[in-house]
Design an enzyme around this catalytic site. Structure first.
Site, short mmCIF file in Angstrom:
data_model
loop_
_atom_site.label_atom_id
_atom_site.label_comp_id
_atom_site.label_asym_id
_atom_site.label_seq_id
_atom_site.Cartn_x
_atom_site.Cartn_y
_atom_site.Cartn_z
N ARG A 164 0.85 -1.16 0.22
CA ARG A 164 -0.19 -0.18 0.14
C ARG A 164 1.15 1.31 -0.36
O ARG A 164 1.62 1.12 0.79
CB ARG A 164 -1.12 0.36 1.41
N GLU A 198 4.95 7.30 2.62
CA GLU A 198 5.32 5.79 2.83
C GLU A 198 4.72 5.00 2.21
O GLU A 198 3.93 4.52 1.37
CB GLU A 198 5.09 5.12 4.59
N ASN A 235 4.26 0.64 2.00
CA ASN A 235 4.44 0.04 3.05
C ASN A 235 3.87 -2.05 2.10
O ASN A 235 3.63 -2.07 1.42
CB ASN A 235 3.06 0.27 3.57
N SER A 269 -3.21 -2.45 5.98
CA SER A 269 -4.32 -3.52 6.03
C SER A 269 -6.17 -2.29 6.01
O SER A 269 -4.73 -1.09 5.28
CB SER A 269 -4.67 -3.07 7.84
N LYS A 318 11.86 2.76 6.08
CA LYS A 318 11.59 4.25 5.59
C LYS A 318 13.05 5.28 4.89
O LYS A 318 13.42 5.21 4.66
CB LYS A 318 11.49 5.23 6.11
N LYS A 325 12.07 9.92 10.72
CA LYS A 325 11.13 8.90 10.89
C LYS A 325 12.03 8.21 11.30
O LYS A 325 13.31 7.67 10.71
CB LYS A 325 10.44 8.50 9.94
N GLU A 371 7.01 0.78 11.89
CA GLU A 371 6.08 0.85 11.06
C GLU A 371 4.81 0.93 12.11
O GLU A 371 5.15 0.68 13.84
CB GLU A 371 5.54 -0.24 10.38
N GLY A 372 3.58 0.93 12.14
CA GLY A 372 2.19 1.10 13.10
C GLY A 372 2.22 2.23 13.72
O GLY A 372 0.99 2.40 14.20
N ARG A 423 -8.60 6.87 4.59
CA ARG A 423 -8.22 7.66 6.18
C ARG A 423 -7.68 9.10 6.29
O ARG A 423 -6.91 9.38 5.78
CB ARG A 423 -6.66 6.57 6.99
#
Ligand code: ADP
Ligand code: MG
Length: 532
Positions: free
Chosen positions: A134, A153, A155, A160, A331, A413, A417-418, A506
């Site tokens: 993604r 970014e 992924n 998800s 990253k 960064k 992740e997350g 989102r």
């Protein structure tokens, strides 16, 4: 219908309190009926009995049609790019390894890389990699310039919200067809709400992996986190695999796999043992290991957890993703790709990838145009070669000075992740003062994307107490578009089997630096395509 360019800052249209309440009831009831759900917060019982709807927006969010098309188009290039990075061991060793790369200073990355290197030295049993990707974007609005999309970014593990994204798109479409949103905006019409078939797209990706393994009776293993609340997003994928592809899955945590996973020392077949009450042979052969876990250091509290990861990696099951592909999603890799010539190495090198494997200059430049400026905190003045001497001597390099000077316009960064790991703007100088010099290499600096101002939406979050009524809250928002893709690659052929397979929006309150639905910062949303 107006032919004037649409002004994104005019969103959302106004509703009367009665209309707002009616839409909120339609929306929340639809969400509960259609599995747009989360488990309740707090400790999860083994067999759950209640759920709440996921947070979502009442309106779809306006997004320029052309830029949505651009995101979908370049996803094909991104799929191939990240496949090639994952296959380029020399590159990944240099950027992420423990000798010269991030693995030297970041224990988590170092552990993953070291395990992977050891398995490579032994000889890998499976050369195919499967990626479900993604790529995330924000709109970038500079004064006097047309809007553009910029990548946040890329992924490569545990992407998800594919399934819930489709459900929220369907919810917005339902509100439109059932109420016409009370004719509050001429933009709100079916042809401006793009179809969302992300569930079938991602399931197709997993099915492509499963079919490449090609063993009757084998199943896909979903490696999941204990206490996961976002289970419905995963279950929709499971049901799609069963209904459309006749593929069964099995869900296990790392803790469970520590006892149940067995890799045959001769054939490298991965089996998960289970009760003969469940499966007569007492074990199930795994075709594909699909990680919805394993991307955060706290998921590996003991060496045994890493051992379980490496056991799965050693097997001949197809991994989604392999450790190589997980590392490719770092990253640091994103930052290195922005350095001169690096995209060309992966996309324009005919010697490496053959005449049919190279992309046009235009395609490469279109992809590059989505990059913000990025650099390593450890780089020297030429911004190209890491200045390792100055790191070890603790001297401040150019990358660090630039991060201090431009702090107000930057995000820092780490290789995580997350959500919740980044350092923004004013917090940067003090953070840099406290960062041990040897850890600088694990961080990148990235220029902040400047989303358009003044766009709003109504956000609806479920209460967790039964008697609590729900209210939509109007807020100024920023929307992040994610484009999904899959890729199957490696093995004998240089070919990358890949596809762009869907999208996600989102939306977060404007004053929150971070996004992240699971971490509570944002809500699920869908697209209203506009001509701007
Ligand atoms: P994570 O891996 O934790 O999801 P991200 O790179 O996606 O990390 O950053 C988290 C959030 O921070 C993003 O969803 C976005 O809202 C915000 N963000 C990250 N990079 C930028 C940027 N360059 N400009 C503006 N916002 C950003
Ligand atoms: Mg993110």
């Amino acid at each position: 219908m107006t032919t004037e360019p649409f002004d994104i800052s005019s969103w959302p249209p106004s509703l009367t309190p009665i209309q707002l309440e009616a839409l909120t009831l339609y929306a929340t009831t639809y969400a509960l009926s259609h599995g747009l759900l989360y488990l309740l917060p707090g400790p999860q019982p083994a067999i759950p009995s209640a759920a709440i709807h996921a947070p979502f927006s009442l309106f779809p969010s306006p997004f320029p049609r052309k830029l949505f098309e651009t995101g979908k188009r370049i996803q094909r290039t991104y799929n191939v790019l990240y496949a090639r990075i994952a296959m380029d061991e020399e590159f990944l060793d240099r950027v992420m390894g423990t000798k010269t790369g991030v693995g030297k200073v970041d224990d988590f990355i170092g552990q993953l890389w070291t395990g992977w290197k050891q398995l490579r030295d032994e000889g890998l049993a499976q050369h195919l990699h499967l990626g479900l990707f993604r790529s995330d974007y924000l709109l970038h609005a500079l004064s006097n310039q047309p809007l553009s999309i910029k990548q946040v970014e890329f992924n490569t593990i545990s992407v998800s919200f594919a399934c819930l994204s489709q459900r929220i798109s369907e919810l917005h479409r339902y509100l439109l067809s059932s109420t016409q949103y009370y004719n509050c905006s001429p933009q709100l019409k079916p042809e401006n709400l793009p179809p969302n078939r992300t569930i079938s797209g991602l399931a197709e990706g997993l099915a492509v992996g499963h079919k490449a393994y090609n063993v009757q009776g084998s199943r896909i293993l979903f490696v999941v986190q204990p206490g996961e609340r976002n289970v419905f997003d995963q279950r929709w994928l499971e049901y799609e695999l069963l209904e459309q592809h006749s593929i069964l899955i099995i869900r296990q945590t790392f803790e469970e796999l520590a006892h149940s996973a067995i890799v045959d020392p001769h054939t490298y077949i991965l089996r998960v043992s289970c009760s003969t009450d469940i499966h007569p042979s007492g074990s199930i052969e795994i075709s594909t290991v699909y990680y919805r876990a394993g991307y955060m250091p706290n998921e590996y509290p003991t060496p045994a957890h890493y051992a379980t990861r490496f056991l799965l990696e050693r097997s001949k099951a197809i991994k989604c993703p392999t450790i190589a592909l997980q590392l490719a999603g770092g990253k640091k890799v994103q930052e290195v790709l922005a350095q001169p010539g690096v995209l060309e190495r992966f996309l324009r090198d005919e010697k490496r990838y053959g005449k049919d494997g190279i992309f046009s200059e235009h395609e490469v430049n279109e992809l590059r145009s989505t990059f913000m400026a990025m650099w390593g905190l450890d780089v020297g003045e030429d911004l190209l070669t890491a200045d390792y001497d100055s790191i070890s001597s603790g001297k401040e390099g150019f990358g660090l000075l630039k991060a201090r000077n431009d702090a107000h316009a930057l995000v820092l960064k780490p290789q995580r992740e997350g959500g919740g790991n980044n350092v923004y703007k004013e917090a940067i100088p003090a953070f840099l003062n406290s960062l041990p010099p040897q850890e600088r290499q694990a961080w990148i600096a990235m220029e902040l994307i400047i989303p358009p101002e003044g766009t709003g939406n109504y956000l609806i979050r479920a209460g967790t107490i039964q008697a609590e009524s729900q209210a939509a809250v109007k807020a100024d928002v920023v929307s992040e578009l994610g484009i999904f893709g899959y890729a199957l690659f490696g093995g004998e052929s240089r070919e990358v089997k890949e596809k762009e397979v869907g999208w996600l929006v989102r939306t977060k309150g404007k004053d929150s630096d971070e996004g992240g639905v699971a971490t509570g910062f944002s809500v699920l949303d869908s697209l209203l395509l506009v001509d701007s």
